[in-house]
Design a protein around this motif. Structure first.
Motif, PDB file in Angstrom:
ATOM      1  N   GLY A 284       0.819  -1.202   0.000  1.00 48.73           N
ATOM      2  CA  GLY A 284       0.000   0.000   0.000  1.00 48.73           C
ATOM      3  C   GLY A 284       0.851   1.249   0.000  1.00 48.73           C
ATOM      4  N   ASN A 285       0.210   2.376  -0.232  1.00 48.34           N
ATOM      5  CA  ASN A 285       0.909   3.659  -0.346  1.00 48.34           C
ATOM      6  C   ASN A 285       0.600   4.628   0.803  1.00 48.34           C
ATOM      7  N   THR A 286      -0.158   4.209   1.801  1.00 50.87           N
ATOM      8  CA  THR A 286      -0.570   5.118   2.867  1.00 50.87           C
ATOM      9  C   THR A 286       0.603   5.620   3.691  1.00 50.87           C
ATOM     10  N   PHE A 287       1.538   4.745   4.031  1.00 46.88           N
ATOM     11  CA  PHE A 287       2.657   5.095   4.905  1.00 46.88           C
ATOM     12  C   PHE A 287       3.956   5.311   4.125  1.00 46.88           C
ATOM     13  N   GLY A 288       3.847   5.432   2.836  1.00 42.00           N
ATOM     14  CA  GLY A 288       4.993   5.593   1.949  1.00 42.00           C
ATOM     15  C   GLY A 288       4.731   4.812   0.679  1.00 42.00           C
ATOM     16  N   PRO A 289       5.435   5.145  -0.404  1.00 45.38           N
ATOM     17  CA  PRO A 289       5.169   4.469  -1.676  1.00 45.38           C
ATOM     18  C   PRO A 289       5.568   2.996  -1.643  1.00 45.38           C
ATOM     19  N   GLY A 290       4.632   2.135  -1.994  1.00 38.85           N
ATOM     20  CA  GLY A 290       4.916   0.718  -2.140  1.00 38.85           C
ATOM     21  C   GLY A 290       5.361   0.019  -0.875  1.00 38.85           C
ATOM     22  N   VAL A 291       4.807   0.407   0.278  1.00 35.17           N
ATOM     23  CA  VAL A 291       5.185  -0.220   1.542  1.00 35.17           C
ATOM     24  C   VAL A 291       4.595  -1.628   1.621  1.00 35.17           C
ATOM     25  N   GLN A 292       5.420  -2.588   1.995  1.00 34.47           N
ATOM     26  CA  GLN A 292       4.915  -3.935   2.219  1.00 34.47           C
ATOM     27  C   GLN A 292       4.385  -4.052   3.640  1.00 34.47           C
ATOM     28  N   TYR A 293       3.167  -4.556   3.750  1.00 35.29           N
ATOM     29  CA  TYR A 293       2.571  -4.829   5.057  1.00 35.29           C
ATOM     30  C   TYR A 293       2.927  -6.258   5.460  1.00 35.29           C
ATOM     31  N   HIS A 294       3.825  -6.376   6.414  1.00 35.30           N
ATOM     32  CA  HIS A 294       4.263  -7.703   6.844  1.00 35.30           C
ATOM     33  C   HIS A 294       3.263  -8.358   7.788  1.00 35.30           C
ATOM     34  N   GLU A 295       2.444  -7.538   8.461  1.00 35.29           N
ATOM     35  CA  GLU A 295       1.418  -8.066   9.354  1.00 35.29           C
ATOM     36  C   GLU A 295       0.051  -7.612   8.857  1.00 35.29           C
ATOM     37  N   TRP A 296      -0.813  -8.571   8.578  1.00 34.70           N
ATOM     38  CA  TRP A 296      -2.155  -8.242   8.127  1.00 34.70           C
ATOM     39  C   TRP A 296      -3.117  -9.371   8.512  1.00 34.70           C
ATOM     40  N   THR A 297      -4.375  -9.025   8.635  1.00 33.56           N
ATOM     41  CA  THR A 297      -5.399 -10.010   8.962  1.00 33.56           C
ATOM     42  C   THR A 297      -6.678  -9.660   8.229  1.00 33.56           C
ATOM     43  N   SER A 298      -7.423 -10.675   7.842  1.00 34.18           N
ATOM     44  CA  SER A 298      -8.619 -10.460   7.036  1.00 34.18           C
ATOM     45  C   SER A 298      -9.631 -11.571   7.301  1.00 34.18           C
ATOM     46  N   PHE A 299     -10.897 -11.199   7.241  1.00 35.33           N
ATOM     47  CA  PHE A 299     -11.991 -12.169   7.283  1.00 35.33           C
ATOM     48  C   PHE A 299     -12.913 -11.877   6.108  1.00 35.33           C
ATOM     49  N   ILE A 300     -13.489 -12.932   5.563  1.00 39.11           N
ATOM     50  CA  ILE A 300     -14.460 -12.727   4.490  1.00 39.11           C
ATOM     51  C   ILE A 300     -15.454 -13.884   4.508  1.00 39.11           C
ATOM     52  N   SER A 301     -16.728 -13.537   4.268  1.00 36.61           N
ATOM     53  CA  SER A 301     -17.790 -14.526   4.122  1.00 36.61           C
ATOM     54  C   SER A 301     -18.529 -14.209   2.829  1.00 36.61           C
ATOM     55  N   ASP A 302     -19.701 -14.796   2.652  1.00 40.37           N
ATOM     56  CA  ASP A 302     -20.433 -14.511   1.418  1.00 40.37           C
ATOM     57  C   ASP A 302     -21.115 -13.147   1.439  1.00 40.37           C
ATOM     58  N   THR A 303     -21.125 -12.478   2.640  1.00 42.85           N
ATOM     59  CA  THR A 303     -21.825 -11.186   2.725  1.00 42.85           C
ATOM     60  C   THR A 303     -21.026 -10.090   3.408  1.00 42.85           C
TER      61      THR A 303
END
Length: 384
Positions: A284-303
């Motif tokens: 992402g570019n929020t904290f600088g150009p092309g920063v790699q986020y080494h820690e991330w978490t996500s959930f997704i379902s059908d809705t």
């Protein structure tokens, strides 16, 4: 019941549990305390100092793990000066030699570099100093010591075809978007520019495909699949000082998720340390150009979906992912309303599972309520 604890840590296993990072090839080594700095060799000569410098992704910042050694320039190795085990001994590079104990390191599950020849010593950013030119040294390994976290990564403009050996898809995705793409590089920039992880094949459950999910994105031109029009009925993007996140609702069967699937968690580690999806990278570019986020978490379902990516010293706390059955609203309390598309600034949420000085562990009864969503401001509506 709450279990009294300090900050919850992730799989701080010993050196014997994981000798090398889960990622392959030439890697950057970035201090967990900050972003945009990389472990750097001063030159390609024996005795050259090792410091942190601004990441340029040049050859003096590309490290490979091979046979217990951390190599650079092909034939040089990360080396303990004179094999001195005293705290504060600086690191250098030196021509690699077989069975040289001064050059043997193990990469642990909690992202530390432990010196194999003298157990109990780790590669350390002395004093937590984040300025360019800070020399790197060894100190006694201590749990929760953020000076000893070293994240491995890649330049977003020079990605490998695969970042993990067991990977289903690819990270070198080109620019031609395709609804059959196997791209596993995601981006998280705004309510108009973000990606979600979804199955590669129709009518699939997240639980059955978590290791092979691919990137579905709102923006074309990155070689990913594109989220179809009409899939999203509400999107809320929040930027804090330590992370970005996107939450929302929609008909996510358009992303090949089986109707009625309650979904599951996707994160950078996974039960085996390889992440779900295996080889999934987030930028992402929020904290600088092309920063790699080494820690991330996500959930997704059908809705419903949520996706948070973290930076800085508290990244593993803010992007904790041990609560894999608790879902979006418990892990990432936020706005999930339909009919609103917006980008906001926000305060950090309280860390998931942490209540004062106590930490709740999944499966312990009773289950505490989710934290309230932190306050947000400066929300800008996004036209749809």
């Amino acid at each position: 019941m709450l279990v009294v604890a300090g900050v919850l840590t992730l799989a701080g296993l010993g050196a014997s549990a994981a000798q090398v990072p889960p990622f392959i090839g030439a890697l950057t080594l970035e201090p967990g305390l900050t972003i945009g700095k990389c472990l750097t060799a001063a030159s390609n000569t024996d005795g050259a100092s090792v410091t942190i410098e601004a990441c340029t992704y040049s050859d003096n910042q590309k490290w490979t793990f091979d046979g217990g050694s951390v190599k650079i320039f092909g034939n040089k190795c990360l080396d303990i000066m004179n094999g001195n085990s005293a705290d504060g001994t600086f690191l250098q590079i030196w021509t690699c030699t077989p069975n040289n104990g001064n050059q043997q390191f193990a990469y642990t599950r909690d992202n530390r570099l432990a010196w194999n020849n003298n157990k109990g010593k780790c590669v350390d950013l002395p004093g937590g100093h984040r300025t360019s030119g800070t020399r790197i040294a060894i100190y006694g390994c201590t749990d929760n010591n953020k000076n000893q976290i070293w994240n491995t990564g890649y330049n977003v403009n020079d990605l490998p075809a695969k970042s993990q050996s067991n990977q289903f898809g690819t990270n070198l995705c080109g620019t031609a978007s395709s609804q059959t793409s196997d791209c596993q590089t995601a981006y998280l920039n705004s309510a108009e520019d973000f990606c979600l992880w979804g199955p590669p094949s129709p009518d699939s459950t997240i639980g059955d495909t978590e290791h092979m999910n691919v990137a579905w994105c709102t923006k074309s031109g990155r070689g990913t699949r594109v989220i179809p029009n009409g899939s999203l009925s509400g999107v809320h993007f929040v930027k804090t000082k330590d992370y970005v996140q996107v939450t929302g609702v929609g008909d996510l069967t358009f992303l090949n998720i089986q109707k009625g699937d309650q979904g599951g968690e996707l994160d950078n580690r996974g039960a085996d340390g390889n992440g779900n999806p295996s080889g999934g990278l987030v930028y992402g570019n929020t904290f600088g150009p092309g920063v790699q986020y080494h820690e991330w978490t996500s959930f997704i379902s059908d809705t419903q979906f949520c996706f948070r990516a973290c930076v800085g010293a508290d990244a593993t706390v803010n992007c904790n992912h041990i609560y894999d059955v608790m879902g979006c609203e418990w892990n990432i309390p936020a706005n999930y309303n339909s009919g609103v598309f917006e980008t906001c600034d926000g305060d950090n949420d309280l860390p998931m599972g942490v209540y004062g000085s106590s930490t709740w562990f999944q499966g312990v009864s009773p289950t505490p309520s989710a934290h309230p969503a932190a306050s947000s401001s400066n929300c800008v509506p996004i036209p749809t």
